[in-house]
Design an enzyme around this catalytic site. Sequence first.
Site, PDB file in Angstrom:
ATOM      1  N   LYS A   1       0.806  -1.025   0.027  1.00  0.00           N
ATOM      2  CA  LYS A   1       0.140  -0.096  -0.006  1.00  0.00           C
ATOM      3  C   LYS A   1       0.928   1.257  -0.068  1.00  0.00           C
ATOM      4  O   LYS A   1       1.800   1.396   0.899  1.00  0.00           O
ATOM      5  CB  LYS A   1      -0.949  -0.038   1.281  1.00  0.00           C
ATOM      6  CG  LYS A   1      -1.987  -1.181   1.342  1.00  0.00           C
ATOM      7  CD  LYS A   1      -2.507  -1.244   2.455  1.00  0.00           C
ATOM      8  CE  LYS A   1      -3.338  -2.470   2.882  1.00  0.00           C
ATOM      9  NZ  LYS A   1      -3.773  -2.800   4.351  1.00  0.00           N
TER      10      LYS A   1
ATOM     11  N   ARG B   1       1.696  -0.377  12.324  1.00  0.00           N
ATOM     12  CA  ARG B   1       2.940   0.224  12.504  1.00  0.00           C
ATOM     13  C   ARG B   1       2.850   1.638  12.370  1.00  0.00           C
ATOM     14  O   ARG B   1       3.672   2.648  12.829  1.00  0.00           O
ATOM     15  CB  ARG B   1       3.815  -0.498  11.163  1.00  0.00           C
ATOM     16  CG  ARG B   1       4.219  -1.875  11.547  1.00  0.00           C
ATOM     17  CD  ARG B   1       4.986  -2.388  10.401  1.00  0.00           C
ATOM     18  NE  ARG B   1       4.145  -2.528   9.258  1.00  0.00           N
ATOM     19  CZ  ARG B   1       4.374  -3.083   8.083  1.00  0.00           C
ATOM     20  NH1 ARG B   1       5.612  -3.407   7.748  1.00  0.00           N
ATOM     21  NH2 ARG B   1       3.489  -3.029   7.176  1.00  0.00           N
TER      22      ARG B   1
ATOM     23  N   LYS C   1      -4.817   5.608   3.894  1.00  0.00           N
ATOM     24  CA  LYS C   1      -5.455   5.408   5.123  1.00  0.00           C
ATOM     25  C   LYS C   1      -4.138   5.466   6.239  1.00  0.00           C
ATOM     26  O   LYS C   1      -4.049   5.818   7.287  1.00  0.00           O
ATOM     27  CB  LYS C   1      -6.106   4.225   5.246  1.00  0.00           C
ATOM     28  CG  LYS C   1      -5.389   2.956   4.770  1.00  0.00           C
ATOM     29  CD  LYS C   1      -4.698   2.168   5.844  1.00  0.00           C
ATOM     30  CE  LYS C   1      -3.911   1.334   5.277  1.00  0.00           C
ATOM     31  NZ  LYS C   1      -3.051   0.503   6.536  1.00  0.00           N
TER      32      LYS C   1
ATOM     33  N   GLU D   1       5.017   2.730   5.948  1.00  0.00           N
ATOM     34  CA  GLU D   1       4.537   3.098   4.593  1.00  0.00           C
ATOM     35  C   GLU D   1       4.280   4.684   4.314  1.00  0.00           C
ATOM     36  O   GLU D   1       4.324   5.201   3.418  1.00  0.00           O
ATOM     37  CB  GLU D   1       3.769   2.009   3.859  1.00  0.00           C
ATOM     38  CG  GLU D   1       4.187   0.758   3.580  1.00  0.00           C
ATOM     39  CD  GLU D   1       5.164   0.761   2.541  1.00  0.00           C
ATOM     40  OE1 GLU D   1       5.646   1.959   1.974  1.00  0.00           O
ATOM     41  OE2 GLU D   1       5.384  -0.316   1.832  1.00  0.00           O
TER      42      GLU D   1
END
Length: 318
Positions: free
Chosen positions: A102, A247, A183, A268
Amino acid sequence: MIGIVGAGAFGTALAVALAKGGREVRLWARDPVRVKAIQDTRRNEAALPGVDLPEGLSIHADLASVCGGQALLLATPMQALGGLLDSWSVIDTRQPLVACCKGVDLATLRGPVAVIETRRPGARAAILTGPSFAADIARGLPTALTLAMAGDGAGLQELLSTPTLRLYRTDDVRGAELGGALKNVIAIAAGTVIGAGLGDSARAALMTRGYAEMVRLALALGARAETLAGLSGFGDLVLTCTSAQSRNFRYGLSLGKGESFDPSVTVEGVATSRAVRKLAEGIGVEMPVTAMVDALASGRIALNDAVGQLMSRPLKPE
């Protein structure tokens, strides 16, 4: 046979779930020493501790061994996806290529499917995304994900579904990509709010306004609003903004508390906030929460100043 590239927590969890569902699964890891340890112990303790690997799941250090099956799942970090495809010619278009990451690529400002299609022209590219934690998938807890690809994805949907892993499909690839990417950024902001002691009411407001800017950018880029309201958008947003298993949320907690965060953990949302800020500025879409996360993560602004800027924005209709 289903091949999976990347023996991190999510790649291993998918491998476990699919093998338990009766599929032959081959999982690739880059380090031969690690592969040997996993083969000997039948566990991937570094990524997914306490989970026994089922029969039907084999571990390989040779990438060619996991290619050429019914599908190839690419469970690598978003920022590593392009390099992986550039480096390994054995990853070809004989099977569908399914991104299991993602984010938005910093170099190209593209999502995972677009990166695959650019590097492997003619590939049947897809993305598997949605609200999920690797530990839940590996334990066989009920999980629902979105499978997005152009054209008819019914066959791939059936192949990758198991009794505990339910897939819903869509052809709105852009919407699914953006929901999963954005998100993570909002989850960092939510964690920051909690870490700073601003409370659950502030988190709820942050999530709501964050979701609004997720939809705003998605619509500007041609995605459908209903996709962002589904598993790959709203569902994933709720999960990652409310659980310390995320995370990105934990990273935000550290930001809010003024503490350091383990640099070995992939977050990410940090790179995504930078990429999305550039993307949004380029098309004139206002994304104040994303801009705040990028500024905080890069150290360009202090926490109190960031909160002050958000709270002093002009009053307007919702």
